[in-house]
Design a protein around this motif. Structure first.
Motif, PDB file in Angstrom:
ATOM      1  N   SER A   1     -12.903   5.972  -5.162  1.00  0.00           N
ATOM      2  CA  SER A   1     -11.504   5.556  -5.354  1.00  0.00           C
ATOM      3  C   SER A   1     -10.807   5.358  -4.020  1.00  0.00           C
ATOM      4  CB  SER A   1     -10.743   6.607  -6.172  1.00  0.00           C
ATOM      5  OG  SER A   1     -11.320   6.749  -7.432  1.00  0.00           O
ATOM      6  N   SER A   2     -11.068   6.265  -3.061  1.00  0.00           N
ATOM      7  CA  SER A   2     -10.414   6.105  -1.752  1.00  0.00           C
ATOM      8  C   SER A   2     -10.944   4.850  -1.045  1.00  0.00           C
ATOM      9  CB  SER A   2     -10.622   7.350  -0.885  1.00  0.00           C
ATOM     10  OG  SER A   2     -11.991   7.544  -0.629  1.00  0.00           O
TER      11      SER A   2
ATOM     12  N   GLY B   1      -6.364   6.254   0.144  1.00  0.00           N
ATOM     13  CA  GLY B   1      -7.199   5.252   0.802  1.00  0.00           C
ATOM     14  C   GLY B   1      -6.379   4.058   1.245  1.00  0.00           C
ATOM     15  N   ALA B   2      -5.515   3.574   0.341  1.00  0.00           N
ATOM     16  CA  ALA B   2      -4.685   2.391   0.627  1.00  0.00           C
ATOM     17  C   ALA B   2      -3.717   2.666   1.782  1.00  0.00           C
ATOM     18  CB  ALA B   2      -3.918   1.976  -0.626  1.00  0.00           C
TER      19      ALA B   2
ATOM     20  N   VAL C   1      -7.006  12.702  -9.742  1.00  0.00           N
ATOM     21  CA  VAL C   1      -7.873  12.711  -8.543  1.00  0.00           C
ATOM     22  C   VAL C   1      -8.151  11.262  -8.123  1.00  0.00           C
ATOM     23  CG1 VAL C   1     -10.168  13.277  -7.629  1.00  0.00           C
ATOM     24  CG2 VAL C   1      -8.972  14.935  -9.058  1.00  0.00           C
ATOM     25  N   ALA C   2      -8.534  10.425  -9.113  1.00  0.00           N
ATOM     26  CA  ALA C   2      -8.857   9.023  -8.830  1.00  0.00           C
ATOM     27  C   ALA C   2      -7.630   8.264  -8.321  1.00  0.00           C
ATOM     28  CB  ALA C   2      -9.412   8.361 -10.087  1.00  0.00           C
TER      29      ALA C   2
ATOM     30  N   LEU D   1      -8.609  14.607 -13.802  1.00  0.00           N
ATOM     31  CA  LEU D   1      -9.584  13.704 -13.167  1.00  0.00           C
ATOM     32  C   LEU D   1      -8.940  12.347 -12.842  1.00  0.00           C
ATOM     33  CD1 LEU D   1     -12.549  12.887 -12.509  1.00  0.00           C
ATOM     34  CD2 LEU D   1     -12.885  12.503 -14.951  1.00  0.00           C
ATOM     35  N   THR D   2      -8.110  11.852 -13.781  1.00  0.00           N
ATOM     36  CA  THR D   2      -7.389  10.590 -13.551  1.00  0.00           C
ATOM     37  C   THR D   2      -6.489  10.717 -12.324  1.00  0.00           C
ATOM     38  OG1 THR D   2      -7.379  10.296 -15.934  1.00  0.00           O
ATOM     39  CG2 THR D   2      -5.967   8.820 -14.684  1.00  0.00           C
TER      40      THR D   2
ATOM     41  N   VAL E   1     -10.094  20.284 -11.957  1.00  0.00           N
ATOM     42  CA  VAL E   1     -11.184  19.723 -12.778  1.00  0.00           C
ATOM     43  C   VAL E   1     -12.405  20.636 -12.698  1.00  0.00           C
ATOM     44  CG1 VAL E   1     -12.739  17.748 -13.119  1.00  0.00           C
ATOM     45  CG2 VAL E   1     -10.381  17.346 -12.441  1.00  0.00           C
TER      46      VAL E   1
ATOM     47  N   PHE F   1     -16.559   8.440 -13.494  1.00  0.00           N
ATOM     48  CA  PHE F   1     -15.426   9.037 -14.229  1.00  0.00           C
ATOM     49  C   PHE F   1     -15.906   9.479 -15.611  1.00  0.00           C
ATOM     50  CE2 PHE F   1     -11.776   9.053 -16.987  1.00  0.00           C
ATOM     51  CZ  PHE F   1     -10.692   9.402 -16.209  1.00  0.00           C
TER      52      PHE F   1
ATOM     53  N   ALA G   1      -6.346  -2.514  -0.332  1.00  0.00           N
ATOM     54  CA  ALA G   1      -5.074  -2.651   0.394  1.00  0.00           C
ATOM     55  C   ALA G   1      -5.200  -3.637   1.556  1.00  0.00           C
ATOM     56  CB  ALA G   1      -4.632  -1.283   0.916  1.00  0.00           C
TER      57      ALA G   1
ATOM     58  N   ALA H   1      -5.625   3.363   5.133  1.00  0.00           N
ATOM     59  CA  ALA H   1      -6.211   2.164   5.756  1.00  0.00           C
ATOM     60  C   ALA H   1      -5.144   1.315   6.441  1.00  0.00           C
ATOM     61  CB  ALA H   1      -6.935   1.343   4.698  1.00  0.00           C
ATOM     62  N   VAL H   2      -4.006   1.128   5.760  1.00  0.00           N
ATOM     63  CA  VAL H   2      -2.920   0.319   6.345  1.00  0.00           C
ATOM     64  C   VAL H   2      -2.301   1.074   7.531  1.00  0.00           C
ATOM     65  CG1 VAL H   2      -0.655  -0.708   5.885  1.00  0.00           C
ATOM     66  CG2 VAL H   2      -2.491  -0.946   4.216  1.00  0.00           C
TER      67      VAL H   2
ATOM     68  N   GLY I   1      -9.327   1.880  -2.696  1.00  0.00           N
ATOM     69  CA  GLY I   1      -7.924   1.790  -2.268  1.00  0.00           C
ATOM     70  C   GLY I   1      -7.826   1.181  -0.885  1.00  0.00           C
ATOM     71  N   ALA I   2      -8.679   1.655   0.035  1.00  0.00           N
ATOM     72  CA  ALA I   2      -8.655   1.178   1.424  1.00  0.00           C
ATOM     73  C   ALA I   2      -9.007  -0.310   1.501  1.00  0.00           C
ATOM     74  CB  ALA I   2      -9.630   2.001   2.269  1.00  0.00           C
TER      75      ALA I   2
ATOM     76  N   PHE J   1      -8.597  18.230  -7.804  1.00  0.00           N
ATOM     77  CA  PHE J   1     -10.063  18.311  -7.742  1.00  0.00           C
ATOM     78  C   PHE J   1     -10.517  19.701  -8.204  1.00  0.00           C
ATOM     79  CE2 PHE J   1     -14.132  19.122  -5.805  1.00  0.00           C
ATOM     80  CZ  PHE J   1     -14.776  17.898  -5.727  1.00  0.00           C
TER      81      PHE J   1
ATOM     82  N   ALA K   1       0.832  -1.206   0.000  1.00  0.00           N
ATOM     83  CA  ALA K   1       0.000   0.000   0.000  1.00  0.00           C
ATOM     84  C   ALA K   1       0.870   1.261   0.000  1.00  0.00           C
ATOM     85  CB  ALA K   1      -0.922  -0.001   1.210  1.00  0.00           C
TER      86      ALA K   1
ATOM     87  N   SER L   1      -6.538   9.533  -4.849  1.00  0.00           N
ATOM     88  CA  SER L   1      -7.523   9.126  -3.828  1.00  0.00           C
ATOM     89  C   SER L   1      -7.362   7.659  -3.471  1.00  0.00           C
ATOM     90  CB  SER L   1      -8.942   9.381  -4.330  1.00  0.00           C
ATOM     91  OG  SER L   1      -9.125  10.738  -4.579  1.00  0.00           O
ATOM     92  N   SER L   2      -7.145   6.813  -4.490  1.00  0.00           N
ATOM     93  CA  SER L   2      -6.975   5.384  -4.199  1.00  0.00           C
ATOM     94  C   SER L   2      -5.689   5.149  -3.402  1.00  0.00           C
ATOM     95  CB  SER L   2      -6.988   4.551  -5.486  1.00  0.00           C
ATOM     96  OG  SER L   2      -5.908   4.910  -6.304  1.00  0.00           O
TER      97      SER L   2
END
Lengths: 187, 187
Positions: free
Chosen positions: B122-123, A126-127, A118-119, A115-116, A176, B173, B130, A130-131, B126-127, A173, A71, A122-123
């Motif tokens: 996306s977040s 998030g990853a 942002v995605a 936009l890509t 966009v 998207f 992961a 979370a970890v 990702g969370a 963000f 992550a 964000s991922s």
């Protein structure tokens, strides 16, 4: 457009292009900082480990590195990509706004790429988030123990990197949103 | 606009609005499915656990629930929000396209909200992704053991939910991209 309208249009475009470039520079700095803060993150702690039950514990240096968890690797990679794109897009917007002209096609391409980002960011957030939370609190259900009481500095830097990256994704963000607003104003 | 231009404009708007609505319905179904697949996810396994070292292991039912890990809770919540928004936005686009009129201001609001859903989903992906990867592979550096060899069905459903949510975020998207394209076409 008559002379006055043309002048107002060019002035509005100039203001928008300055805001656009400021946001891109901000996104570049924030994602670069996020990638560096996590990418350079390492901490080594001397931890007493019992190897044989009947003998006293042995002090062993245990390292913590960003690439130990996929992550965190993903988070660094997404920020590096976003940082490189922010630099390239700065050149692209210079082409778009050169001479106050509006090139709708290129604006759309840039909006989709922003936009890509942002995605992607964000991922990554998030990853890593979370970890990071499991590292901080642990989870009794799956018996994953918290590690931040040992590697506190490492964990703080992960949190700082996620925060920087979050601000970077906010910059994309707004890019966009302002891009869409610019297209509307051209109507 | 003369009569012919007006007719072509209305036809183009109608095509775009159908594509817009199809994508919104798709986003609604996919995020609803993602929230349900993970939100209804539970598995209980009988696991032999040694309570006293000198006695044989005792068989204990160990449950796996989606809300045991905060990343999974976040994933379900983000998909529920995106699903509710997809339903509300379907009504909003009906207002926008009623009578073939273009309401730029509302289009911008919808683009920004669609964009928020891309970031949110996306977040969440990702969370959940992961934490799912750690559940599948474990991590020797932090001594977090894999749990998917025991809770295989639970892990498969987490993966399915992340995939559905990923497709849902892709729908949002494209909604942002087509929204921007629509604003450009109005120029």
């Amino acid at each position: 457009m008559d002379g006055v309208e043309r002048k107002t249009f060019v002035q509005t475009q100039r203001k928008v292009s300055i805001l656009d470039m400021v946001l891109r520079v901000l996104a570049l700095i924030l994602t670069l900082a996020a990638a560096i803060v996590l990418g350079m993150n390492k901490q080594t702690k001397i931890v007493p480990i019992k190897i044989i039950a009947t003998l006293p514990p042995v002090s062993v240096p245990v390292p913590a590195r960003w690439h130990y968890l996929s992550a965190f690797t993903y988070h660094v990679v997404t920020n590096a990509i976003a940082c490189a794109y922010a630099a390239i897009s700065l050149l692209l917007v210079l082409v778009i706004y050169k001479g106050g002209k509006s090139r709708g096609g290129l604006v759309i391409v840039i909006i989709v790429l922003d936009l890509t980002m942002v995605a992607l960011l964000s991922s990554g957030n998030g990853a890593a988030g979370a970890v990071g939370i499991i590292g901080r609190r642990g989870n009794s259900h799956v018996q994953w123990k918290e590690v931040c009481s040992v590697f506190g500095k490492f964990c703080d830097r992960v949190a700082a990197s996620v925060l920087l990256s979050l601000l970077g994704s906010l910059a994309f963000f707004f890019l966009v949103a302002f891009g869409a607003l610019r297209l509307k104003k051209l109507n």
